[in-house]
Design an enzyme around this catalytic site. Structure first.
Site, mmCIF file in Angstrom:
data_model
loop_
_atom_site.group_PDB
_atom_site.id
_atom_site.type_symbol
_atom_site.label_atom_id
_atom_site.label_comp_id
_atom_site.label_asym_id
_atom_site.label_seq_id
_atom_site.Cartn_x
_atom_site.Cartn_y
_atom_site.Cartn_z
ATOM 1 N N GLY A 181 0.351 -1.115 -0.065
ATOM 2 C CA GLY A 181 0.434 0.110 -0.429
ATOM 3 C C GLY A 181 0.928 1.320 0.032
ATOM 4 N N VAL A 238 -0.856 -7.843 -5.309
ATOM 5 C CA VAL A 238 -0.604 -8.362 -3.446
ATOM 6 C C VAL A 238 -1.772 -10.064 -3.427
ATOM 7 C CG1 VAL A 238 0.320 -9.333 -1.393
ATOM 8 C CG2 VAL A 238 0.513 -7.126 -2.365
ATOM 9 N N HIS A 445 9.381 37.599 2.244
ATOM 10 C CA HIS A 445 11.051 37.058 1.907
ATOM 11 C C HIS A 445 11.887 37.054 2.493
ATOM 12 C CE1 HIS A 445 13.954 36.497 -1.592
ATOM 13 N NE2 HIS A 445 14.527 37.026 -1.279
HETATM 14 P P1 NAD Z 1 -4.424 4.854 2.276
HETATM 15 O O1 NAD Z 1 -5.747 4.903 1.843
HETATM 16 O O2 NAD Z 1 -3.536 6.397 2.334
HETATM 17 O O3 NAD Z 1 -3.192 4.021 0.945
HETATM 18 C C1 NAD Z 1 -3.696 2.765 1.137
HETATM 19 C C2 NAD Z 1 -3.364 2.226 -0.220
HETATM 20 O O4 NAD Z 1 -3.239 1.264 -0.091
HETATM 21 C C3 NAD Z 1 -3.766 2.757 -1.257
HETATM 22 O O5 NAD Z 1 -3.009 3.631 -2.371
HETATM 23 C C4 NAD Z 1 -4.286 1.784 -1.904
HETATM 24 O O6 NAD Z 1 -4.145 1.818 -3.354
HETATM 25 C C5 NAD Z 1 -3.509 0.470 -1.923
HETATM 26 N N1 NAD Z 1 -3.748 -1.016 -1.913
HETATM 27 C C6 NAD Z 1 -5.058 -1.325 -1.724
HETATM 28 N N2 NAD Z 1 -5.473 -2.371 -1.105
HETATM 29 C C7 NAD Z 1 -4.150 -2.432 -1.658
HETATM 30 C C8 NAD Z 1 -3.456 -3.875 -2.254
HETATM 31 N N3 NAD Z 1 -4.214 -5.515 -2.699
HETATM 32 N N4 NAD Z 1 -2.560 -4.224 -2.777
HETATM 33 C C9 NAD Z 1 -1.622 -2.661 -2.699
HETATM 34 N N5 NAD Z 1 -2.210 -2.022 -2.260
HETATM 35 C C10 NAD Z 1 -3.303 -1.873 -2.163
HETATM 36 O O7 NAD Z 1 -4.434 3.978 3.906
HETATM 37 P P2 NAD Z 1 -3.799 4.188 4.977
HETATM 38 O O8 NAD Z 1 -2.408 4.545 4.379
HETATM 39 O O9 NAD Z 1 -3.497 2.239 5.462
HETATM 40 O O10 NAD Z 1 -3.910 4.798 5.549
HETATM 41 C C11 NAD Z 1 -5.374 4.842 6.799
HETATM 42 C C12 NAD Z 1 -5.733 5.832 6.712
HETATM 43 O O11 NAD Z 1 -4.971 6.956 7.742
HETATM 44 C C13 NAD Z 1 -6.565 7.178 5.786
HETATM 45 O O12 NAD Z 1 -6.900 7.138 5.522
HETATM 46 C C14 NAD Z 1 -5.205 8.262 5.587
HETATM 47 O O13 NAD Z 1 -5.584 9.191 5.511
HETATM 48 C C15 NAD Z 1 -5.379 8.305 7.594
HETATM 49 N N6 NAD Z 1 -3.717 8.648 7.558
HETATM 50 C C16 NAD Z 1 -3.719 10.561 7.103
HETATM 51 C C17 NAD Z 1 -2.086 10.335 7.385
HETATM 52 C C18 NAD Z 1 -2.504 11.810 7.633
HETATM 53 O O14 NAD Z 1 -2.871 12.706 6.897
HETATM 54 N N7 NAD Z 1 -1.111 12.037 7.140
HETATM 55 C C19 NAD Z 1 -1.158 9.553 8.626
HETATM 56 C C20 NAD Z 1 -1.132 8.343 8.470
HETATM 57 C C21 NAD Z 1 -3.199 7.644 7.987
#
Ligand code: NAD
Ligand code: FAD
Length: 467
Positions: A181, A238, A445
């Protein structure tokens, strides 16, 4: 039995903010949290600990890679004391969660420790090792948050096949961390361990990382993180994750349907999060939970039961701390007969890698899909004096504005301090500024914020000064 105007179930940034706002508005308020520390995912195993590790690992990387450029020579090798780094993170978390205890106390909010479950629409049972207690509440706000999601064929052993929660408390730096992910968690925590010396491979299902953000951001962050040594495998599906002793093998199929395997000592599963309602017994109050596991709410965040509301990760929308908090405030103010509103289009998103990635409003892809005619102005960070002074020359700021009215529709950034810079864009968009409005405002600036002005100049009349 204690009686309350409002009971809040869950003490994350949704729940604790809702409780404070209710108390500020004169309601007798209780908050129920199943863990011993308040603050929810964000403070305990989310935003705060991940940012603490991002900051520590950033200092290390700066020391090792960039001090020399600045003419700073070290007397010997720089070493990582990983235990100390993790301990520091724990103490940052402790200070922050204690801050919530203080705020509950200050606002005279009764805190109950235990699992909250509905007995009926107005009664909540709190179960803990000390037994059960029941309270009565005129209104209840469900703020039970979310938990890491996984894939059906993955068995999370929480030792080698882990989620973000375990990745924040590892006892050693992985040799090779395979991240499933390429979303926010995968990139933030992947970058932490890459900086600390791990090999990091990100396996992403979609054809680009951070797929919900503007395509230009995905491209720039991929480029920068590749330079930092992170390996990306996009368009990879995966299909299996297996552990043998200390080795984890991840099997995936690539775009050409060819089987590929990755072997590492840790596998971080970061494929999203699922809404959490386990143990809540929502059915006892007749509260509807949809097929995604979210509590169903209307535009007032009211469930199908009129005195029960739900906010944050457990309802639809972005799973972000500040979104949860805005919703907590909204519900509290509605209960006090006020008329608050949330503009969901203006909830900013940030990825706290370095360079940071930040966005608000519509992406270019969304505008195209919605057939909106727009102009785009982009400015590279490398053209800023401030960026050259600090050595943070990666990234850009892009402003998308309506072709006819010049109203700003979206702002997308990659760069140093983008997480803070995005606030200017949110302010401008809240007041429906045009790109020209931003372009005509004085920006100090030398600052990174000058790139906002330059991108606005580029968007409004294609006349940036410094490119
Ligand atoms: P995410 O939704 O950001 O990312 C998950 C990723 O996994 C996506 O890119 C998706 O396409 C991919 N994915 C899904 N199924 C997959 C598979 N079978 N094989 C490979 N890739 C796959 O989720 P996250 O990173 O787990 O975060 C969870 C939540 O926590 C998010 O909604 C996010 O908003 C929140 N979060 C926010 C922050 C921040 O604001 N900086 C930081 C961490 C988490
Ligand atoms: P939560 O914070 O999940 O809180 C829910 C609380 O309810 C928990 O404490 C839980 O124990 C409690 N609870 C659940 N059921 C019951 C019950 N029946 N009885 C009593 N208590 C119960 N977001 C950002 O905006 N910025 C970031 O930088 C960021 N970084 C993150 C990093 C990581 C590693 C993770 C995992 C998440 C991150 N997030 C970030 C997302 C953010 O943490 C969530 O969006 C936010 O915490 C949601 O708040 P909430 O109040 O809805 O729920």
């Amino acid at each position: 039995m204690s009686k309350y105007d409002v009971a809040v179930i869950g003490s994350g940034p949704g729940g604790y903010v809702a409780a404070i706002r209710c108390a500020q508005l004169g309601m007798k308020t209780a908050i129920i949290e199943k863990y011993n520390t308040l603050g929810g995912t964000c403070l305990n195993v989310g935003c705060i600990p991940s940012k603490a590790l991002l900051d520590s690992s950033h200092h290390y990387e700066e020391t090792v890679k960039h001090f020399e450029d600045h003419g700073i020579e070290l007397p010997g090798d720089v070493k990582i004391n990983f235990k100390k780094m993790i301990d520091r993170k724990a103490s940052v978390v402790e200070q922050t969660t204690k801050g919530i205890d203080f705020l509950m106390n200050k606002n005279k909010i009764d805190v109950f420790t235990g699992v909250g479950s509905f007995k009926d629409e107005t009664h909540i049972v709190i179960s803990s090792d000390d037994g059960d207690k029941t309270i009565e509440a005129k209104n209840t706000i469900i703020a039970t948050g979310s938990k890491p999601a996984t894939l059906p064929f993955i068995e999370l052993d929480k030792e080698r096949i882990i989620t973000s929660t375990e990745a924040l408390v590892l006892k050693e730096i992985p040799k090779h961390m395979v991240v499933i992910g390429g979303g926010v968690i995968g990139l933030e925590l992947g970058q932490v361990y890459r900086r600390l010396g791990a090999e990091v491979s990100v396996v992403e299902y979609m054809d680009r990382i951070i797929p919900t953000m503007d395509k230009a951001q995905s491209k720039e962050l991929t480029k920068v993180m590749k330079k930092q040594g992170v390996k990306f495998y996009v368009s990879h599906k995966v299909s299996a994750v297996e552990r043998k002793k200390d080795e984890v093998t991840i099997t995936a199929t690539d775009k050409k349907d060819k089987e590929v395997t990755f072997t590492g000592d840790y596998c971080l599963v970061s494929v999203g999060r699922r809404p959490y309602t386990d143990g809540l017994k929502a059915e006892n109050a007749g509260v509807k939970v949809n097929e995604k596991g979210q509590i169903e709410v209307n535009e007032h965040l009211q469930t199908n039961v009129k005195n029960i509301y739900a906010i944050g990760d457990v309802v639809k929308g972005a799973m972000l701390a500040h979104k949860a908090s805005e919703e907590g405030t909204l519900v509290a103010e509605q209960l006090a007969d006020q008329k608050p509103h949330i503009n969901y289009n203006l909830i900013p998103s940030v990825v706290y890698t370095w360079p940071e990635v930040a966005s608000v409003g519509k992406t270019e892809e969304q505008l195209k899909e919605d057939k909106v005619e727009y102009k785009s102005g982009q400015f590279p960070m490398r053209a800023l004096g401030r960026s050259r002074a600090s050595g943070d020359t990666d990234g850009f700021i892009k402003i998308l504005a309506d072709k006819e009215t010049d109203e700003v529709l979206g702002v997308h950034m990659v760069g140093a301090r983008a997480a803070d810079l995005i606030a200017e864009a949110v302010t401008a968009m809240e007041y429906r500024a045009s790109a020209e409005d931003i372009a005509r405002m004085s920006h100090a600036h030398p600052t990174y914020a000058e790139a906002v002005k330059e991108a606005a100049l580029a968007a409004t009349e294609n006349r940036p000064i410094h490119t």
